[in-house]
Design an enzyme around this catalytic site. Structure first.
Site, PDB file in Angstrom:
ATOM      1  N   ALA A  13      15.745  -6.087  98.740  1.00 37.95           N
ATOM      2  CA  ALA A  13      14.793  -6.244  97.500  1.00 37.95           C
ATOM      3  C   ALA A  13      13.457  -5.472  97.615  1.00 37.95           C
ATOM      4  O   ALA A  13      12.697  -5.451  96.937  1.00 37.95           O
ATOM      5  CB  ALA A  13      14.292  -7.788  97.808  1.00 37.95           C
ATOM      6  N   GLY A  18      15.557  -3.253  93.697  1.00 39.41           N
ATOM      7  CA  GLY A  18      15.004  -4.429  93.933  1.00 39.41           C
ATOM      8  C   GLY A  18      13.489  -4.349  93.119  1.00 39.41           C
ATOM      9  O   GLY A  18      13.233  -5.520  92.618  1.00 39.41           O
ATOM     10  N   GLN A 113      26.960 -11.359 105.234  1.00 40.03           N
ATOM     11  CA  GLN A 113      26.191 -12.114 103.969  1.00 40.03           C
ATOM     12  C   GLN A 113      27.089 -12.839 103.436  1.00 40.03           C
ATOM     13  O   GLN A 113      26.731 -14.266 102.903  1.00 40.03           O
ATOM     14  CB  GLN A 113      25.749 -10.777 102.969  1.00 40.03           C
ATOM     15  CG  GLN A 113      24.424 -10.286 103.767  1.00 40.03           C
ATOM     16  CD  GLN A 113      23.913  -9.158 102.641  1.00 40.03           C
ATOM     17  OE1 GLN A 113      24.510  -8.861 101.493  1.00 40.03           O
ATOM     18  NE2 GLN A 113      22.871  -8.405 103.234  1.00 40.03           N
ATOM     19  N   GLY A 131      25.178  -3.105  95.534  1.00 49.86           N
ATOM     20  CA  GLY A 131      25.303  -2.119  96.322  1.00 49.86           C
ATOM     21  C   GLY A 131      26.904  -1.471  96.485  1.00 49.86           C
ATOM     22  O   GLY A 131      27.638  -2.159  96.843  1.00 49.86           O
ATOM     23  N   ASP A 160      28.124   0.940  83.847  1.00 48.50           N
ATOM     24  CA  ASP A 160      29.280   1.804  83.514  1.00 48.50           C
ATOM     25  C   ASP A 160      29.462   1.477  81.859  1.00 48.50           C
ATOM     26  O   ASP A 160      29.750   2.327  81.086  1.00 48.50           O
ATOM     27  CB  ASP A 160      30.473   1.855  84.167  1.00 48.50           C
ATOM     28  CG  ASP A 160      30.020   1.948  85.766  1.00 48.50           C
ATOM     29  OD1 ASP A 160      29.802   3.058  86.150  1.00 48.50           O
ATOM     30  OD2 ASP A 160      30.346   0.796  86.298  1.00 48.50           O
ATOM     31  N   HIS A 188      34.011   0.887  90.305  1.00 45.62           N
ATOM     32  CA  HIS A 188      32.984   1.453  90.024  1.00 45.62           C
ATOM     33  C   HIS A 188      32.687   2.680  90.658  1.00 45.62           C
ATOM     34  O   HIS A 188      32.032   2.800  91.739  1.00 45.62           O
ATOM     35  CB  HIS A 188      31.484   0.532  90.346  1.00 45.62           C
ATOM     36  CG  HIS A 188      30.476   1.177  90.301  1.00 45.62           C
ATOM     37  ND1 HIS A 188      29.606   1.738  88.914  1.00 45.62           N
ATOM     38  CD2 HIS A 188      29.366   1.693  91.306  1.00 45.62           C
ATOM     39  CE1 HIS A 188      28.694   2.278  89.111  1.00 45.62           C
ATOM     40  NE2 HIS A 188      28.495   2.417  90.483  1.00 45.62           N
TER      41      HIS A 188
HETATM   42  N1  LIG Z   1      27.002  -0.801  90.837  1.00 40.87           N
HETATM   43  C1  LIG Z   1      26.115   0.134  90.123  1.00 40.87           C
HETATM   44  O1  LIG Z   1      26.356   0.144  89.138  1.00 40.87           O
HETATM   45  C2  LIG Z   1      25.209   0.867  91.021  1.00 40.87           C
HETATM   46  C3  LIG Z   1      24.984   0.684  92.095  1.00 40.87           C
HETATM   47  N2  LIG Z   1      23.940   1.602  93.000  1.00 40.87           N
HETATM   48  C4  LIG Z   1      23.719   0.933  94.340  1.00 40.87           C
HETATM   49  O2  LIG Z   1      22.812   0.112  94.740  1.00 40.87           O
HETATM   50  C5  LIG Z   1      22.423   0.085  96.086  1.00 40.87           C
HETATM   51  C6  LIG Z   1      20.806  -0.013  96.065  1.00 40.87           C
HETATM   52  O3  LIG Z   1      20.304   1.393  95.444  1.00 40.87           O
HETATM   53  P1  LIG Z   1      18.723   1.594  95.627  1.00 40.87           P
HETATM   54  O4  LIG Z   1      17.968   0.223  95.285  1.00 40.87           O
HETATM   55  O5  LIG Z   1      18.381   2.711  94.964  1.00 40.87           O
HETATM   56  O6  LIG Z   1      18.545   2.008  97.182  1.00 40.87           O
HETATM   57  P2  LIG Z   1      17.406   2.042  98.160  1.00 40.87           P
HETATM   58  O7  LIG Z   1      17.768   2.609  99.372  1.00 40.87           O
HETATM   59  O8  LIG Z   1      16.253   2.164  97.304  1.00 40.87           O
HETATM   60  O9  LIG Z   1      17.222   0.364  98.590  1.00 40.87           O
HETATM   61  C7  LIG Z   1      18.424  -0.193  99.241  1.00 40.87           C
HETATM   62  C8  LIG Z   1      17.446  -1.527 100.274  1.00 40.87           C
HETATM   63  O10 LIG Z   1      18.440  -1.906 100.896  1.00 40.87           O
HETATM   64  C9  LIG Z   1      18.126  -2.553 102.121  1.00 40.87           C
HETATM   65  N3  LIG Z   1      19.008  -3.151 103.002  1.00 40.87           N
HETATM   66  C10 LIG Z   1      20.048  -2.280 103.606  1.00 40.87           C
HETATM   67  N4  LIG Z   1      20.738  -2.836 104.445  1.00 40.87           N
HETATM   68  C11 LIG Z   1      20.254  -4.230 104.122  1.00 40.87           C
HETATM   69  C12 LIG Z   1      20.941  -5.478 104.529  1.00 40.87           C
HETATM   70  N5  LIG Z   1      21.697  -5.582 105.460  1.00 40.87           N
HETATM   71  N6  LIG Z   1      20.263  -6.518 104.088  1.00 40.87           N
HETATM   72  C13 LIG Z   1      19.245  -6.509 103.187  1.00 40.87           C
HETATM   73  N7  LIG Z   1      18.811  -5.343 102.828  1.00 40.87           N
HETATM   74  C14 LIG Z   1      19.293  -4.131 103.172  1.00 40.87           C
HETATM   75  C15 LIG Z   1      17.124  -1.179 102.528  1.00 40.87           C
HETATM   76  O11 LIG Z   1      16.276  -1.558 103.665  1.00 40.87           O
HETATM   77  C16 LIG Z   1      16.587  -0.755 101.138  1.00 40.87           C
HETATM   78  O12 LIG Z   1      15.476  -1.257 100.975  1.00 40.87           O
HETATM   79  C17 LIG Z   1      23.287   1.437  96.664  1.00 40.87           C
HETATM   80  O13 LIG Z   1      24.122   1.245  97.598  1.00 40.87           O
HETATM   81  C18 LIG Z   1      23.287   2.244  95.247  1.00 40.87           C
HETATM   82  O14 LIG Z   1      24.457   3.290  95.494  1.00 40.87           O
HETATM   83  C19 LIG Z   1      23.010   2.226  92.194  1.00 40.87           C
HETATM   84  C20 LIG Z   1      23.182   2.093  90.985  1.00 40.87           C
HETATM   85  C21 LIG Z   1      24.072   1.636  90.301  1.00 40.87           C
HETATM   86  O1  LIG Z   2      26.235   6.760  93.010  1.00 42.32           O
HETATM   87  C1  LIG Z   2      25.243   6.031  93.078  1.00 42.32           C
HETATM   88  O2  LIG Z   2      24.558   5.651  94.239  1.00 42.32           O
HETATM   89  C2  LIG Z   2      24.732   5.076  91.970  1.00 42.32           C
HETATM   90  C3  LIG Z   2      25.798   4.548  90.961  1.00 42.32           C
HETATM   91  O3  LIG Z   2      26.554   3.924  91.682  1.00 42.32           O
HETATM   92  C4  LIG Z   2      25.461   4.763  89.608  1.00 42.32           C
HETATM   93  O4  LIG Z   2      24.618   5.399  89.298  1.00 42.32           O
HETATM   94  O5  LIG Z   2      26.619   4.389  88.860  1.00 42.32           O
END
Ligand SMILES: NC(=O)C1=CN([C@@H]2O[C@H](COP(=O)(O)OP(=O)(O)OC[C@H]3O[C@@H](n4cnc5c(N)ncnc54)[C@H](O)[C@@H]3O)[C@@H](O)[C@H]2O)C=CC1
Ligand SMILES: O=C([O-])CC(=O)C(=O)O
Length: 335
Positions: A13, A18, A113, A131, A160, A188
């Site tokens: 978060a 978040g 988790q 994630g 997507d 994904h």
């Molecule tokens: N499925 C989808 O369509 C998409 C997925 N993502 C993924 O979403 C994820 C998050 O992206 P962002 O927020 O930009 O990254 P970010 O790095 O800004 O935030 C991730 C947060 O998760 C926290 N974190 C790490 N391990 C943790 C744990 N064990 N428990 C709780 N918190 C934890 C970190 O401290 C950080 O604050 C990445 O894995 C990214 O690849 C991003 C865009 C699209």
């Molecule tokens: O590739 C990444 O980390 C972000 C992601 O999943 C997306 O934008 O679809």
């Protein structure tokens, strides 16, 4: 879900997604204007400051629907009583990290988790994993929550799906609201299959309209060489252009996913990665993206489609990648 506040656990978060998610959830954009929310923000110790700062700002925004905000680094406390879990926090791939290292690092997050969800979440808990690698992280979490029905674990492919709508909207010069029955199949990842073979625009089949506008050969080439790779690799394109990965669009898609899961889609198709019960030949138990509808708080895979040879081959390739990821985490003892 209205009545008493809905408890929503958001992991990661304090991160970018978040921050883009919390304020929309608290405003009612996800569950509607009659449902108050209790937010539980889970972070690792390094991320607690950012999550606590967001909690202060949530207070300052004075959302009438926001019942409470709790920030913690304890997964048991975070998932206690959770009706919804948005699993955003994950370990990003670092320099020199192989895919197996990434899967193992994330197994160390999503296994515990899943166990915390199993131990303390509400009976109606629903989980969406954002994630990455999202499908396989969801598989790991589900494997650690044996008392929670498998279909409560999903992964996000709505981004997507929305990207596919955006591309079609531009190509067809039609608002997204007039385009239906788009589908994302598989993982994904870049192997996903964005499928327009059943899509319609203003009630007409999209393939027919593309043929008419571009000619059949050019339409086929546009789909295979422009549309599909553009959607499947849009995440990389955003990183290239923006300098960091998609944030607001990912948060928005997460909101769409949960809203449609809880409130239904009224027969409209969307896409979500859900647990396969063998539909379309996908091995049972994989968390695979399908065309789905939402009804009665459940995702339903759209039945009775007949993918043509091209679609079948694309779907099989993405499913093969999901099988490989599953086998890799199984070999690591994470399932
Ligand atoms: N499925 C989808 O369509 C998409 C997925 N993502 C993924 O979403 C994820 C998050 O992206 P962002 O927020 O930009 O990254 P970010 O790095 O800004 O935030 C991730 C947060 O998760 C926290 N974190 C790490 N391990 C943790 C744990 N064990 N428990 C709780 N918190 C934890 C970190 O401290 C950080 O604050 C990445 O894995 C990214 O690849 C991003 C865009 C699209
Ligand atoms: O590739 C990444 O980390 C972000 C992601 O999943 C997306 O934008 O679809």
């Amino acid at each position: 879900m209205s009545g008493s506040p809905v408890t929503i656990t958001i992991t990661g978060a304090g991160g970018q997604i978040g921050y883009a998610l919390l304020f929309r959830i608290a405003s009612g954009a996800m569950l509607g204007p009659d449902t108050s929310v209790r937010l539980k923000l889970l972070e690792i110790p390094q991320g607690l400051g950012a999550a606590e700062g967001a909690a202060l700002e949530l207070q300052d925004a004075a959302f009438p629907l926001l019942d409470s905000v709790d920030v913690t680094d304890d997964a048991g406390r975070a998932f206690d009583g959770a009706n919804l879990g948005l699993l955003v926090g994950a370990r990003p791939r670092g320099p020199g990290m192989e895919r197996a290292d990434l899967l193992e690092a994330n197994g160390g997050i999503f296994g515990p988790q899943g166990a915390a969800i199993n131990a303390g979440a509400a009976d109606d808990v629903r989980i969406v994993v954002v994630g990455n690698p999202a499908n396989t992280n969801a598989l790991i979490a589900a494997a650690h929550a044996p008392d929670v029905p498998r279909d409560r674990f999903t992964a996000l492919t709505r981004l997507d799906h929305n990207r596919a709508l955006g591309q079609l909207s531009e190509a067809l010069d039609a608002p997204v609201g007039e385009i239906s029955r788009v589908a994302i199949w598989g993982n994904h990842s870049a192997t996903q299959f964005p499928d327009v073979s059943h899509a319609t625009v203003r009630g007409r089949p999209v393939p027919e309209v593309l043929d008419e506008e571009m000619g059949p050969d050019a339409a086929r080439t546009w789909l295979s060489d422009v549309f599909i790779p553009r959607v499947a690799q849009r995440g990389a394109e955003i990183i290239r252009v923006r300098g960091s990965s998609s944030v607001a669009s990912a948060a928005s898609a997460t909101i769409d996913h949960v809203r449609d899961w809880v409130h239904g889609t009224d027969g409209a198709w969307t896409s979500a990665a859900v647990v396969s019960t063998g539909e379309y030949g996908v091995p049972e138990g994989l968390i695979c993206s399908y065309p789905v509808t939402g009804a009665d708080g459940t995702w339903h895979v759209v039945p009775g489609l007949e993918p043509d040879a091209f679609a079948a081959q694309r779907i099989a390739a993405s499913v093969e990648e999901l099988v490989a990821e599953r086998d890799a985490v199984r070999a690591l003892g994470l399932l």
